[in-house]
Design a protein around this motif. Sequence first.
Motif, PDB file in Angstrom:
ATOM      1  N   TYR A  39       0.852  -1.195   0.000  1.00 30.62           N
ATOM      2  CA  TYR A  39       0.000   0.000   0.000  1.00 30.62           C
ATOM      3  C   TYR A  39       0.891   1.249   0.000  1.00 30.62           C
ATOM      4  CZ  TYR A  39      -3.532  -3.411   1.174  1.00 30.62           C
ATOM      5  OH  TYR A  39      -4.356  -4.506   1.142  1.00 30.62           O
ATOM      6  N   ARG A  40       0.575   2.155  -0.901  1.00 30.83           N
ATOM      7  CA  ARG A  40       1.345   3.390  -1.043  1.00 30.83           C
ATOM      8  C   ARG A  40       0.487   4.573  -0.606  1.00 30.83           C
ATOM      9  NH1 ARG A  40       2.126   6.785  -5.570  1.00 30.83           N
ATOM     10  NH2 ARG A  40       0.904   5.299  -6.816  1.00 30.83           N
ATOM     11  N   VAL A  41       1.024   5.348   0.294  1.00 29.92           N
ATOM     12  CA  VAL A  41       0.314   6.531   0.774  1.00 29.92           C
ATOM     13  C   VAL A  41       0.372   7.608  -0.307  1.00 29.92           C
ATOM     14  CG1 VAL A  41       0.198   8.319   2.540  1.00 29.92           C
ATOM     15  CG2 VAL A  41       0.873   5.978   3.156  1.00 29.92           C
ATOM     16  N   VAL A  42      -0.794   8.062  -0.775  1.00 32.66           N
ATOM     17  CA  VAL A  42      -0.842   9.071  -1.837  1.00 32.66           C
ATOM     18  C   VAL A  42      -1.372  10.420  -1.334  1.00 32.66           C
ATOM     19  CG1 VAL A  42      -1.048   7.365  -3.675  1.00 32.66           C
ATOM     20  CG2 VAL A  42      -3.122   8.230  -2.566  1.00 32.66           C
ATOM     21  N   ASP A  43      -1.905  10.456  -0.133  1.00 35.85           N
ATOM     22  CA  ASP A  43      -2.374  11.723   0.433  1.00 35.85           C
ATOM     23  C   ASP A  43      -2.175  11.667   1.946  1.00 35.85           C
ATOM     24  OD1 ASP A  43      -3.467  14.221   0.705  1.00 35.85           O
ATOM     25  OD2 ASP A  43      -5.561  13.529   0.564  1.00 35.85           O
ATOM     26  N   TRP A  44      -1.661  12.768   2.505  1.00 37.87           N
ATOM     27  CA  TRP A  44      -1.382  12.787   3.936  1.00 37.87           C
ATOM     28  C   TRP A  44      -1.397  14.232   4.458  1.00 37.87           C
ATOM     29  CZ3 TRP A  44       2.119  11.811   0.088  1.00 37.87           C
ATOM     30  CH2 TRP A  44       3.154  12.727  -0.070  1.00 37.87           C
ATOM     31  N   GLU A  45      -1.379  14.330   5.771  1.00 38.47           N
ATOM     32  CA  GLU A  45      -1.278  15.639   6.395  1.00 38.47           C
ATOM     33  C   GLU A  45      -0.241  15.575   7.503  1.00 38.47           C
ATOM     34  OE1 GLU A  45      -5.136  16.566   7.897  1.00 38.47           O
ATOM     35  OE2 GLU A  45      -5.060  15.081   9.517  1.00 38.47           O
ATOM     36  N   LYS A  46       0.519  16.656   7.629  1.00 38.28           N
ATOM     37  CA  LYS A  46       1.569  16.692   8.656  1.00 38.28           C
ATOM     38  C   LYS A  46       0.947  16.892  10.030  1.00 38.28           C
ATOM     39  CE  LYS A  46       5.263  18.395   5.673  1.00 38.28           C
ATOM     40  NZ  LYS A  46       6.282  19.459   5.468  1.00 38.28           N
ATOM     41  N   THR A  47       1.564  16.255  11.015  1.00 37.54           N
ATOM     42  CA  THR A  47       1.060  16.380  12.394  1.00 37.54           C
ATOM     43  C   THR A  47       1.707  17.548  13.133  1.00 37.54           C
ATOM     44  OG1 THR A  47       2.773  14.948  13.330  1.00 37.54           O
ATOM     45  CG2 THR A  47       0.774  13.873  12.479  1.00 37.54           C
ATOM     46  N   LEU A  57       6.335  13.844  10.898  1.00 40.27           N
ATOM     47  CA  LEU A  57       5.356  12.779  11.062  1.00 40.27           C
ATOM     48  C   LEU A  57       4.051  13.203  10.404  1.00 40.27           C
ATOM     49  CD1 LEU A  57       5.986  11.806  14.795  1.00 40.27           C
ATOM     50  CD2 LEU A  57       6.962  10.776  12.740  1.00 40.27           C
ATOM     51  N   VAL A  58       3.356  12.223   9.819  1.00 41.83           N
ATOM     52  CA  VAL A  58       2.127  12.543   9.088  1.00 41.83           C
ATOM     53  C   VAL A  58       1.029  11.564   9.470  1.00 41.83           C
ATOM     54  CG1 VAL A  58       3.442  13.461   7.129  1.00 41.83           C
ATOM     55  CG2 VAL A  58       2.678  11.064   7.105  1.00 41.83           C
ATOM     56  N   HIS A  59      -0.209  11.965   9.181  1.00 43.42           N
ATOM     57  CA  HIS A  59      -1.363  11.076   9.216  1.00 43.42           C
ATOM     58  C   HIS A  59      -1.716  10.720   7.780  1.00 43.42           C
ATOM     59  CE1 HIS A  59      -2.170  11.147  13.435  1.00 43.42           C
ATOM     60  NE2 HIS A  59      -2.392  12.455  13.483  1.00 43.42           N
TER      61      HIS A  59
END
Length: 327
Positions: A39-47, A57-59
């Motif tokens: 699984y590849r993370v394609v969208d995230w937000e920084k914590t 670190l990201v969610h």
Amino acid sequence: VTELWLNEIERSVKFAESLGSSGDGDNGKSGVTPTYFSYRVVDWEKTGQVNGDGYALVHAKKMEVETLPLFLEGPTRRMKLLENKEASALYEKVRASALRDETLGMYTVSASLKDEPVGTGREMAFAPGWLENQSVWLHMSYKFYLELLRHDLFDIFFDEMKGGGILPFMDPGVYGRSLMECSSFIASSAFEDPSMRGRGFLARLSGSTAEFLSMWVLMFLGPRTFYLEEESGDLQMELRPALPRWLFDDTSTPGDVMLSFKLFGAIDVRYFHRRGEENLYRAPATRYVVGFRDGQVMHVDGAFIPAPLADKIRRIVFVSSIDVYFE
């Protein structure tokens, strides 16, 4: 609740099968149950936090699934949930897939991992054909063969056995050790050194041995040797083997076609095959002759041994021999 859970599992398995597999020479249309995905993370937000190395670190908010090459574990476990006809169809797909090593007549733990990223896992640390990278793991291939027996695919199973996939029907000169000794893995035809292909490495008395014993029980004894009669609750015994005609000896006892083994390591059992050239695939016994250690003999007509005789056999110490006739 259990039914809902099982339905969800079945739906998820079918979804996984629709995703398929990928890899060197794999067009994803083999029909073989896949084992792993990445699984590849394609969208995230920084914590707003960082780790010890100073990286943010990201969610993860969205992931995309990516397919991987075939592994033998997927179809092997899938077969446990299938009916006999479905299991046979899956076997044919596995045999036609990149998991089959045609030169050795065996099945590798994985298909080719060529060009897969290092992040795929520790299998990428090994050369192709060695250990976890496309070698023949006896433990996993034996699990696959065991499912053939559990689904009554007897002709297929014994063809695979005689074809060299199961000890002791391998070539000892190629295997490189006693045919009574299981190995952790066998170097497959993908290994770069031709002199090592088919050779067993790291003697083991664990998984492959346990699977072999399970195969032996289904072959020589049957799926339920001892069971409780539904109405009375009495213990009964039934020997219903799955043995090909070629395993029986025509020469040791004049006029008889016979096979023998030890039950519980203590009771001599002899099968007398009097059904011509027929393979003895779950055929019911005609009669039993049970010999006791004190010289007493008991005769039982029919497919099963009733109580209390079945209980005496199960306790081992009273009985010395069982002759079983298939007529």
